[in-house]
Design a protein around this motif. Structure first.
Motif, PDB file in Angstrom:
ATOM      1  N   PRO A  59      -3.744  -8.456  -3.052  1.00  0.00           N
ATOM      2  CA  PRO A  59      -2.317  -8.651  -2.796  1.00  0.00           C
ATOM      3  C   PRO A  59      -1.945  -8.490  -1.326  1.00  0.00           C
ATOM      4  O   PRO A  59      -2.556  -7.727  -0.593  1.00  0.00           O
ATOM      5  N   ALA A  60      -0.918  -9.228  -0.946  1.00  0.00           N
ATOM      6  CA  ALA A  60      -0.344  -9.088   0.392  1.00  0.00           C
ATOM      7  C   ALA A  60       0.367  -7.744   0.473  1.00  0.00           C
ATOM      8  O   ALA A  60       0.991  -7.285  -0.483  1.00  0.00           O
ATOM      9  N   LEU A  61       0.258  -7.098   1.612  1.00  0.00           N
ATOM     10  CA  LEU A  61       1.005  -5.878   1.877  1.00  0.00           C
ATOM     11  C   LEU A  61       2.241  -6.199   2.705  1.00  0.00           C
ATOM     12  O   LEU A  61       3.221  -5.464   2.672  1.00  0.00           O
ATOM     13  N   ALA A  62       2.188  -7.293   3.455  1.00  0.00           N
ATOM     14  CA  ALA A  62       3.305  -7.747   4.281  1.00  0.00           C
ATOM     15  C   ALA A  62       4.467  -8.143   3.377  1.00  0.00           C
ATOM     16  O   ALA A  62       4.308  -8.952   2.466  1.00  0.00           O
ATOM     17  N   GLY A  63       5.625  -7.537   3.622  1.00  0.00           N
ATOM     18  CA  GLY A  63       6.812  -7.871   2.852  1.00  0.00           C
ATOM     19  C   GLY A  63       6.748  -7.451   1.389  1.00  0.00           C
ATOM     20  O   GLY A  63       7.554  -7.900   0.583  1.00  0.00           O
ATOM     21  N   ASN A  64       5.838  -6.573   1.045  1.00  0.00           N
ATOM     22  CA  ASN A  64       5.620  -6.171  -0.335  1.00  0.00           C
ATOM     23  C   ASN A  64       6.632  -5.089  -0.731  1.00  0.00           C
ATOM     24  O   ASN A  64       6.712  -4.039  -0.106  1.00  0.00           O
ATOM     25  N   LYS A  65       7.390  -5.350  -1.803  1.00  0.00           N
ATOM     26  CA  LYS A  65       8.415  -4.395  -2.257  1.00  0.00           C
ATOM     27  C   LYS A  65       7.799  -3.073  -2.721  1.00  0.00           C
ATOM     28  O   LYS A  65       8.368  -2.010  -2.499  1.00  0.00           O
ATOM     29  N   PHE A  66       6.636  -3.131  -3.373  1.00  0.00           N
ATOM     30  CA  PHE A  66       5.973  -1.898  -3.815  1.00  0.00           C
ATOM     31  C   PHE A  66       5.581  -1.046  -2.618  1.00  0.00           C
ATOM     32  O   PHE A  66       5.807   0.167  -2.600  1.00  0.00           O
ATOM     33  N   VAL A  67       5.007  -1.674  -1.599  1.00  0.00           N
ATOM     34  CA  VAL A  67       4.589  -0.961  -0.382  1.00  0.00           C
ATOM     35  C   VAL A  67       5.781  -0.279   0.274  1.00  0.00           C
ATOM     36  O   VAL A  67       5.663   0.821   0.809  1.00  0.00           O
ATOM     37  N   GLN A  68       6.939  -0.935   0.208  1.00  0.00           N
ATOM     38  CA  GLN A  68       8.145  -0.397   0.836  1.00  0.00           C
ATOM     39  C   GLN A  68       8.940   0.502  -0.097  1.00  0.00           C
ATOM     40  O   GLN A  68       9.961   1.063   0.299  1.00  0.00           O
ATOM     41  N   GLY A  69       8.467   0.654  -1.317  1.00  0.00           N
ATOM     42  CA  GLY A  69       9.169   1.463  -2.306  1.00  0.00           C
ATOM     43  C   GLY A  69       8.910   2.949  -2.137  1.00  0.00           C
ATOM     44  O   GLY A  69       8.674   3.452  -1.030  1.00  0.00           O
ATOM     45  N   LYS A  70       8.909   3.635  -3.242  1.00  0.00           N
ATOM     46  CA  LYS A  70       8.752   5.095  -3.268  1.00  0.00           C
ATOM     47  C   LYS A  70       7.412   5.492  -2.632  1.00  0.00           C
ATOM     48  O   LYS A  70       6.357   5.026  -3.051  1.00  0.00           O
ATOM     49  N   ASN A  71       7.470   6.339  -1.606  1.00  0.00           N
ATOM     50  CA  ASN A  71       6.251   6.683  -0.864  1.00  0.00           C
ATOM     51  C   ASN A  71       5.188   7.357  -1.730  1.00  0.00           C
ATOM     52  O   ASN A  71       3.997   7.168  -1.512  1.00  0.00           O
ATOM     53  N   THR A  72       5.604   8.092  -2.747  1.00  0.00           N
ATOM     54  CA  THR A  72       4.609   8.743  -3.602  1.00  0.00           C
ATOM     55  C   THR A  72       3.862   7.731  -4.473  1.00  0.00           C
ATOM     56  O   THR A  72       2.691   7.929  -4.789  1.00  0.00           O
TER      57      THR A  72
END
Length: 141
Positions: A59-72
């Motif tokens: 998966p792409a990490l760029a612009g990824n909502k999960f990556v930008q979501g809850k840090n835990t």
């Protein structure tokens, strides 16, 4: 059919490269790496240096909502793995995990808060993941 074959070959090549460039344990690494260096060393073989991943494989990490979501949630993936992604709990220290996640969460258009070593350490404890350096050496990456 041809596109599927190309994607499969790219996935195999990326997997082989990831295995060949297995992440080194932080205590053996010498000088500390910054987030970009840690990403390039441990993540880029699959997620690509651009963070765009390989469609259908990684998966792409760029612009990824999960990556930008809850840090835990994001840190849990590095500590426990998810799907085809291995965990990095034995190969990256809490500091390294926080550093690489802070880099990923603030690059390629991502706009999310970073993590601290203490954040990752507390999560490691809450998840019951062995403290870094306490586990025996493994060759899972």
């Amino acid at each position: 059919m041809r596109d599927t074959l190309i994607k499969a070959v790219m996935a195999i090549v990326a997997t082989v490269l990831a295995a060949a460039s297995s992440p080194s344990r932080a205590q053996d690494a010498g000088p500390a790496l910054d987030g970009k260096g840690l990403f390039l060393k441990n993540c880029a073989a699959c997620h690509q240096p651009t963070g765009k991943g390989i469609p259908g494989a990684f998966p792409a990490l760029a612009g990824n909502k999960f990556v930008q979501g809850k840090n835990t949630d994001v840190a849990t993936v590095l500590l426990k793995g998810r799907g085809g992604m291995p965990d990095f709990s034995e190969s990256l220290s809490d500091r390294d995990i926080a550093t690489v996640l802070t880099f990923v969460r603030s690059n390629w258009g991502n706009k999310a808060d970073g993590l601290t070593e203490a954040d990752v350490g507390a999560l490691r404890t809450a998840l019951g993941v062995d403290a870094f350096g306490d586990a025996s050496m493994s060759n899972k990456h």
